[in-house]
Scaffold this motif. Structure first.
Motif, PDB file in Angstrom:
ATOM      1  N   TYR B 258      12.904 -11.444  57.271  1.00 15.48           N
ATOM      2  CA  TYR B 258      14.321 -11.115  57.187  1.00 15.48           C
ATOM      3  C   TYR B 258      15.056 -12.187  56.383  1.00 15.48           C
ATOM      4  N   PRO B 259      16.057 -11.769  55.616  1.00 12.27           N
ATOM      5  CA  PRO B 259      16.782 -12.718  54.762  1.00 12.27           C
ATOM      6  C   PRO B 259      17.437 -13.846  55.550  1.00 12.27           C
ATOM      7  N   GLY B 260      17.723 -13.625  56.833  1.00 10.05           N
ATOM      8  CA  GLY B 260      18.376 -14.667  57.610  1.00 10.05           C
ATOM      9  C   GLY B 260      17.418 -15.666  58.212  1.00 10.05           C
ATOM     10  N   ASP B 261      16.130 -15.417  58.070  1.00 11.40           N
ATOM     11  CA  ASP B 261      15.125 -16.276  58.698  1.00 11.40           C
ATOM     12  C   ASP B 261      14.856 -17.494  57.815  1.00 11.40           C
ATOM     13  N   PRO B 262      15.112 -18.688  58.318  1.00 12.74           N
ATOM     14  CA  PRO B 262      14.904 -19.879  57.478  1.00 12.74           C
ATOM     15  C   PRO B 262      13.456 -20.032  57.014  1.00 12.74           C
ATOM     16  N   ASN B 263      12.501 -19.544  57.824  1.00 10.98           N
ATOM     17  CA  ASN B 263      11.107 -19.616  57.385  1.00 10.98           C
ATOM     18  C   ASN B 263      10.869 -18.738  56.168  1.00 10.98           C
ATOM     19  N   THR B 264      11.506 -17.585  56.135  1.00 11.70           N
ATOM     20  CA  THR B 264      11.369 -16.682  54.998  1.00 11.70           C
ATOM     21  C   THR B 264      12.015 -17.295  53.768  1.00 11.70           C
ATOM     22  N   ILE B 265      13.196 -17.856  53.951  1.00 10.65           N
ATOM     23  CA  ILE B 265      13.888 -18.502  52.824  1.00 10.65           C
ATOM     24  C   ILE B 265      13.039 -19.636  52.275  1.00 10.65           C
ATOM     25  N   ARG B 266      12.438 -20.397  53.181  1.00  5.45           N
ATOM     26  CA  ARG B 266      11.616 -21.517  52.720  1.00  5.45           C
ATOM     27  C   ARG B 266      10.435 -20.991  51.903  1.00  5.45           C
ATOM     28  N   TRP B 267       9.803 -19.900  52.399  1.00  9.87           N
ATOM     29  CA  TRP B 267       8.684 -19.321  51.654  1.00  9.87           C
ATOM     30  C   TRP B 267       9.146 -18.869  50.277  1.00  9.87           C
ATOM     31  N   LEU B 268      10.313 -18.233  50.232  1.00  2.07           N
ATOM     32  CA  LEU B 268      10.828 -17.743  48.956  1.00  2.07           C
ATOM     33  C   LEU B 268      11.049 -18.893  47.978  1.00  2.07           C
ATOM     34  N   LYS B 269      11.557 -20.011  48.459  1.00  3.95           N
ATOM     35  CA  LYS B 269      11.826 -21.123  47.555  1.00  3.95           C
ATOM     36  C   LYS B 269      10.544 -21.810  47.127  1.00  3.95           C
ATOM     37  N   GLU B 270       9.582 -21.870  48.031  1.00  3.52           N
ATOM     38  CA  GLU B 270       8.340 -22.589  47.708  1.00  3.52           C
ATOM     39  C   GLU B 270       7.416 -21.768  46.829  1.00  3.52           C
ATOM     40  N   SER B 271       7.519 -20.450  46.908  1.00  2.00           N
ATOM     41  CA  SER B 271       6.571 -19.599  46.199  1.00  2.00           C
ATOM     42  C   SER B 271       7.092 -19.121  44.854  1.00  2.00           C
ATOM     43  N   LEU B 272       8.254 -19.612  44.474  1.00  2.00           N
ATOM     44  CA  LEU B 272       8.903 -19.116  43.269  1.00  2.00           C
ATOM     45  C   LEU B 272       8.132 -19.503  42.012  1.00  2.00           C
ATOM     46  N   ASP B 273       7.914 -18.517  41.152  1.00  2.00           N
ATOM     47  CA  ASP B 273       7.401 -18.807  39.816  1.00  2.00           C
ATOM     48  C   ASP B 273       8.585 -18.781  38.855  1.00  2.00           C
ATOM     49  N   TRP B 286      16.872  -7.331  46.542  1.00  2.00           N
ATOM     50  CA  TRP B 286      17.612  -7.979  47.614  1.00  2.00           C
ATOM     51  C   TRP B 286      18.419  -9.132  47.031  1.00  2.00           C
ATOM     52  N   SER B 287      19.661  -9.267  47.479  1.00  2.00           N
ATOM     53  CA  SER B 287      20.510 -10.302  46.912  1.00  2.00           C
ATOM     54  C   SER B 287      19.956 -11.688  47.200  1.00  2.00           C
ATOM     55  N   THR B 288      19.212 -11.826  48.306  1.00  2.00           N
ATOM     56  CA  THR B 288      18.574 -13.109  48.613  1.00  2.00           C
ATOM     57  C   THR B 288      17.727 -13.578  47.444  1.00  2.00           C
ATOM     58  N   CYS B 289      16.912 -12.662  46.934  1.00  2.00           N
ATOM     59  CA  CYS B 289      16.018 -12.997  45.828  1.00  2.00           C
ATOM     60  C   CYS B 289      16.785 -13.221  44.547  1.00  2.00           C
ATOM     61  N   ALA B 290      17.722 -12.328  44.296  1.00  2.00           N
ATOM     62  CA  ALA B 290      18.486 -12.453  43.072  1.00  2.00           C
ATOM     63  C   ALA B 290      19.162 -13.816  43.008  1.00  2.00           C
ATOM     64  N   ARG B 291      19.637 -14.269  44.161  1.00  2.00           N
ATOM     65  CA  ARG B 291      20.344 -15.558  44.180  1.00  2.00           C
ATOM     66  C   ARG B 291      19.382 -16.696  43.899  1.00  2.00           C
ATOM     67  N   ILE B 292      18.213 -16.655  44.519  1.00  2.00           N
ATOM     68  CA  ILE B 292      17.240 -17.735  44.299  1.00  2.00           C
ATOM     69  C   ILE B 292      16.783 -17.740  42.853  1.00  2.00           C
ATOM     70  N   LEU B 293      16.565 -16.554  42.296  1.00  2.00           N
ATOM     71  CA  LEU B 293      16.153 -16.488  40.895  1.00  2.00           C
ATOM     72  C   LEU B 293      17.229 -17.071  39.989  1.00  2.00           C
ATOM     73  N   LEU B 294      18.477 -16.736  40.332  1.00  2.00           N
ATOM     74  CA  LEU B 294      19.583 -17.229  39.521  1.00  2.00           C
ATOM     75  C   LEU B 294      19.675 -18.736  39.568  1.00  2.00           C
ATOM     76  N   GLU B 295      19.449 -19.286  40.763  1.00  2.00           N
ATOM     77  CA  GLU B 295      19.652 -20.722  40.938  1.00  2.00           C
ATOM     78  C   GLU B 295      18.454 -21.544  40.521  1.00  2.00           C
ATOM     79  N   GLN B 296      17.247 -20.956  40.660  1.00  2.00           N
ATOM     80  CA  GLN B 296      16.065 -21.809  40.518  1.00  2.00           C
ATOM     81  C   GLN B 296      15.052 -21.357  39.489  1.00  2.00           C
ATOM     82  N   ALA B 297      15.178 -20.149  38.990  1.00  2.00           N
ATOM     83  CA  ALA B 297      14.198 -19.699  38.006  1.00  2.00           C
ATOM     84  C   ALA B 297      14.871 -19.651  36.647  1.00  2.00           C
ATOM     85  N   VAL B 298      14.066 -19.420  35.623  1.00  2.00           N
ATOM     86  CA  VAL B 298      14.659 -19.331  34.294  1.00  2.00           C
ATOM     87  C   VAL B 298      15.503 -18.071  34.216  1.00  2.00           C
ATOM     88  N   ALA B 299      16.510 -18.129  33.372  1.00  2.00           N
ATOM     89  CA  ALA B 299      17.423 -16.997  33.257  1.00  2.00           C
ATOM     90  C   ALA B 299      16.757 -15.873  32.471  1.00  2.00           C
TER      91      ALA B 299
END
Lengths: 162, 354
Positions: B258-273, B286-299
């Motif tokens: 779930y997007p509110g689960d800190p463990n899930t968020i941590r996985w999303l940030k650690e597994s990002l290519d 999901w906006s959760t992903c879109a936000r992480i991509l925007l902030e941490q992945a290449v545009a």
């Protein structure tokens, strides 16, 4: 990480392109033209994440950042060869200035030295949500232009012009 | 036993998703088993594609009771709508009206109050021969990749539409297989009244009840909910990456998903290519992903992005870098629109000395 926007490496009249390379050019057949702008130059784990699936003779399906892509293999016009070019200019002071195409008094670079590192005869053109070739795809149109230009400039002395 | 022809639609009627219609002759019916759903063999025996990478959605029907004119009651529920990863599964469970009272005694309650073991046990109960004589179930397993792709289409196809269409398809499939539905109970997250009207219009002659928390009100919906949840968990706990190289290299500690689960968020940030973002298990819409991509992945900019620069800038991005000379500006005189050949991926004439 803040992605910096780098303009694509496009050649201008002031660049020197070395097509011969150090030996025979390696031909690659895995070039993909995606329907998006990836603001990044560098290594990418394509063989891990980009998994085109063949649909029919020349049509493929893939996914990129969650979007469905359809691709088709386009061969370059017969008298043309594609080249993958990198910038080998050494006099650049900073990374950014390598892309500085405006002639500037501060820049010591008057032209760039570009090197062809591989060649290709075909590439896969991808579209988002629709199957290429799309009528208004400008890349494919630009290839068609080559044939159109050839016709326009062909010798037509045998015809009456009107 | 229902004839094979009436169970399977002709291939041209089948959409491009895989449809698995399991047609068991009586002799092949699954024997009563004490296996729980946690054991993968129960799914393999049923024929669910648990061991394959789930890139495309599929429909699955359990073996059906013998053909009859008996009236049936059917419940619909889903699992996995909210999480940011894995499939969303819509399920039906249906039984003869004459059996409904008995089915209600088997222990179906509000599925959210059941723990995983209780769900697994009840799922096994549903597969028992004596239960199967008067009931069946089906699922529409929507792959995370299909969720992403549908929601990110140029003409957007939102999650509610996906949900409604999956439900409608499952009801239609049951009717096509000769299940004489008289009452249908559906759990909903959206407004019940409009959804119920829509379904009544599509299925005249069937008494439709759409309700929130229907799984706690109607045992047949609770049974469907269990089928949905167990199937989703089966896929998720044994996730097979289409991206084969990630299979042994990527952590599968997703948290709840779930997007509110800190463990899930941590996985999303650690597994990002940086370039590709994530494998297909992730719902990119999901906006959760879109936000992480925007902030941490290449545009990455698509033509239809709301954030994309306007057309003129996009052309400029691809266009030949403008020399400051007036000649170049003159050739781009906007008063005379350029031929389509000279769009943003236009050929550039450079002279080359050989």
């Amino acid at each position: 990480m803040q992605a910096t926007s780098l303009p694509p490496l496009t050649a201008s009249k002031r660049d020197v392109i070395n097509f011969s390379g150090s030996g025979e050019l390696q031909t690659i057949d895995c070039l993909n033209l995606l329907p998006c702008a990836i603001k990044y130059d560098g290594a990418a784990k394509s063989d891990t994440y980009f998994l085109p699936a063949k649909q029919s003779d020349d049509t493929y399906e893939a996914s990129f950042r969650g979007r469905q892509l359809f691709g088709c293999k386009i061969a370059l016009p017969s008298s043309y060869v594609g080249h993958v070019i990198i910038d080998t200019t050494v006099q650049s002071n900073t990374h950014d200035s390598a892309f500085e195409l405006e002639f500037s008094e501060e820049s010591a670079v008057e032209y760039r030295e570009l090197l062809s590192v591989s060649s290709f005869g075909a590439l896969t053109v991808w579209e988002h949500d629709r199957v290429p070739p799309a009528d208004d795809d400008e890349f494919i149109s630009s290839l068609e232009w080559i044939d159109v230009a050839a016709s326009i400039h062909a010798d037509c002395s045998s015809e009456n012009s009107s | 036993m229902l004839e094979g022809a009436s169970l399977c639609r002709p291939l041209e009627d089948v959409s491009d998703e895989e449809v698995m219609a399991v047609d068991h002759a009586p002799s092949k019916r699954m024997k009563h088993s004490h296996e729980t759903a946690a054991d993968s063999t129960i799914f393999e025996k049923l024929g669910l594609p648990i061991q394959k990478a789930l890139t495309k959605s599929y429909t699955f029907f359990s073996p059906l009771p013998e053909a009859s004119t008996d009236e049936y009651v059917l419940g619909v529920d889903e699992a996995g709508r909210g999480p940011v990863l894995g499939p969303m599964v819509y399920a039906t469970c249906f039984c003869k009206e004459s059996y409904y009272a008995q089915l209600s005694t088997l222990g179906f309650a509000d599925s959210k109050q059941l723990n995983e073991d209780q769900r697994d046990r009840l799922f096994a109960v549903i597969q028992q021969d004596d239960v199967r004589e008067s009931s069946g179930w089906s699922i529409r397993c929507i792959s995370p990749q299909d969720i992403s792709q549908c929601m990110l289409r140029r003409s957007k196809y939102n999650l509610n539409s996906l949900a409604h269409d999956a439900t409608i398809q499952l009801i239609r499939d049951a009717l096509d297989r000769g299940i004489n539905l008289k009452r249908v109970f559906i759990d909903t997250v959206g407004p019940p009244v409009s959804y119920q009207k829509k379904l009544e219009g599509l299925f005249p002659g069937i008494q439709i009840t759409v309700a929130k928390k229907a799984d706690s009100l109607y045992p047949i919906v609770s049974a469907a909910s269990i089928c949905a949840k167990v199937t989703r968990d089966a896929h998720l706990s044994r996730w097979v990456f289409a991206e084969a190289k990630l299979q042994n290299n990527m952590s599968n500690v997703y948290g709840s998903g779930y997007p509110g689960d800190p463990n899930t968020i941590r996985w999303l940030k650690e597994s990002l290519d940086q370039v590709f973002g994530y494998p297909g298990i992730i719902r990119f819409s999901w906006s959760t992903c879109a936000r992480i991509l925007l902030e941490q992945a290449v545009a990455v900019v698509w033509a239809d992005d709301e954030d994309a620069p306007n057309n003129a800038s996009l052309v400029k991005y691809f266009a030949q870098a403008k020399a400051s000379s007036a000649a170049a500006a003159g050739s781009d005189n906007p008063a005379r629109p350029r031929s389509k050949f000279f769009g943003h991926r236009r050929p550039i004439n450079i002279s080359v000395s050989l």
